[in-house]
Design a protein around this motif. Structure first.
Motif, PDB file in Angstrom:
ATOM      1  N   PRO A 195      43.643  39.892  43.193  1.00 49.43           N
ATOM      2  CA  PRO A 195      42.301  40.792  42.828  1.00 49.43           C
ATOM      3  C   PRO A 195      42.652  41.820  41.717  1.00 49.43           C
ATOM      4  N   LEU A 196      41.561  42.149  40.891  1.00 46.30           N
ATOM      5  CA  LEU A 196      41.742  43.006  39.877  1.00 46.30           C
ATOM      6  C   LEU A 196      41.838  44.374  40.441  1.00 46.30           C
ATOM      7  N   PRO A 197      42.212  45.240  39.463  1.00 39.40           N
ATOM      8  CA  PRO A 197      42.588  46.563  39.966  1.00 39.40           C
ATOM      9  C   PRO A 197      41.076  47.243  40.715  1.00 39.40           C
ATOM     10  N   GLY A 198      41.177  47.908  41.874  1.00 42.53           N
ATOM     11  CA  GLY A 198      40.107  48.291  42.475  1.00 42.53           C
ATOM     12  C   GLY A 198      39.425  47.574  43.241  1.00 42.53           C
TER      13      GLY A 198
ATOM     14  N   ILE B 294      39.764  39.214  49.896  1.00 47.50           N
ATOM     15  CA  ILE B 294      38.745  39.174  50.713  1.00 47.50           C
ATOM     16  C   ILE B 294      39.634  38.008  52.052  1.00 47.50           C
ATOM     17  N   VAL B 295      39.806  38.953  52.985  1.00 46.46           N
ATOM     18  CA  VAL B 295      40.598  38.133  54.194  1.00 46.46           C
ATOM     19  C   VAL B 295      39.650  37.035  54.810  1.00 46.46           C
ATOM     20  N   VAL B 296      38.412  37.574  55.305  1.00 41.08           N
ATOM     21  CA  VAL B 296      37.415  36.603  56.020  1.00 41.08           C
ATOM     22  C   VAL B 296      36.187  36.992  55.261  1.00 41.08           C
ATOM     23  N   PRO B 297      35.568  35.784  54.561  1.00 40.07           N
ATOM     24  CA  PRO B 297      34.379  36.123  53.923  1.00 40.07           C
ATOM     25  C   PRO B 297      33.451  36.771  54.643  1.00 40.07           C
TER      26      PRO B 297
END
Length: 238
Positions: free
Chosen positions: A64-67, A71-74
């Motif tokens: 993921p981008l910084p900040g 997503i673990v479970v959508p």
């Protein structure tokens, strides 16, 4: 007269078998080494087989981008690099928090406006234009009330009642910590200020409030995306 080289007149000097003339000697079957098969002089050899080469696309999970959270479970769970999985707040709990905060802000403002209205009617009815000054009062009240509480605590009174906390990547690992003034007021400005636009402002503000329904991955509204915030649940999951 004897020939010092041991050769008969008219014959060339003999060389050892397999060696070129002119004094250059090199063992049979050996050639000068090159940097790599097919590589011209002056360029590095090709990398070993199985290693990526320059310019070739790399495959695999994209971090993921910084900040932004992973997503673990959508639509249910997210995670930052330094936190365990966090449960996202439901839309029902977010609606409950909005209702409670609306009452906290709306009831005092309504009482104030009613008192002002009776004062104008009893005094000078031509001073009705003073009500125009109160049009942005609701937006300003939301900015002050909710912005201050999110910046310092990460939750308003309504969000505490509903079991919600607003977090960023930096505040997610600090229980009870606020998200800071920048993210807090960016989030609220994106949600509240469109309401000041004549005619269509109310519709735009409503769309911003409903925008978490449009994100099936992290339930981020447009105001959340602008501030890189997430609404998570603080209630225990059984």
């Amino acid at each position: 007269m004897t020939n010092p080289y041991g050769q008969q007149p008219g014959q060339y000097p003999q060389q050892p078998y397999g060696q070129p003339s002119g004094g250059f000697q090199q063992p049979y079957g050996q050639y000068p080494q090159t940097p790599g098969y097919g590589a011209p002089q002056g360029y590095p050899a090709q990398p070993p087989y199985g290693q990526p080469q320059y310019g070739q696309p790399q495959y695999g999970p994209i971090p993921p981008l910084p900040g932004q959270a992973h997503i673990v479970v959508p639509g249910s769970q997210i995670q930052f690099p330094h936190t365990p999985p966090l449960v996202l707040a439901t839309m029902g709990s977010r609606f409950l928090a909005r209702v409670v905060d609306g009452l906290i802000i709306g009831v005092p403002l309504t009482i104030l406006i009613v008192i002002l209205q009776f004062a104008i009617i009893a005094g000078d009815p031509s001073s009705w234009w003073i009500f125009i000054l109160f049009l942005p009062l609701t937006s300003l009240s939301v900015l002050v009330y909710e912005g201050t509480m999110l910046a310092t605590r990460g939750a308003t009174v309504g969000k505490n009642v509903a079991g919600i906390r607003v977090v960023t990547e930096q505040s997610a690992g600090q229980p009870g910590g606020g998200i800071g003034g920048g993210p807090a007021f960016t989030r609220l400005a994106t949600m509240v200020l469109p309401g000041l636009i004549p005619c269509i402002g109310g519709l735009v503000e409503l769309l911003v409030i409903l925008s978490p329904f449009f994100d099936e991955q992290a339930r981020q509204g447009w105001h959340d995306k602008a501030a890189k915030t997430y609404a998570i649940s603080t209630k225990a999951m059984y």
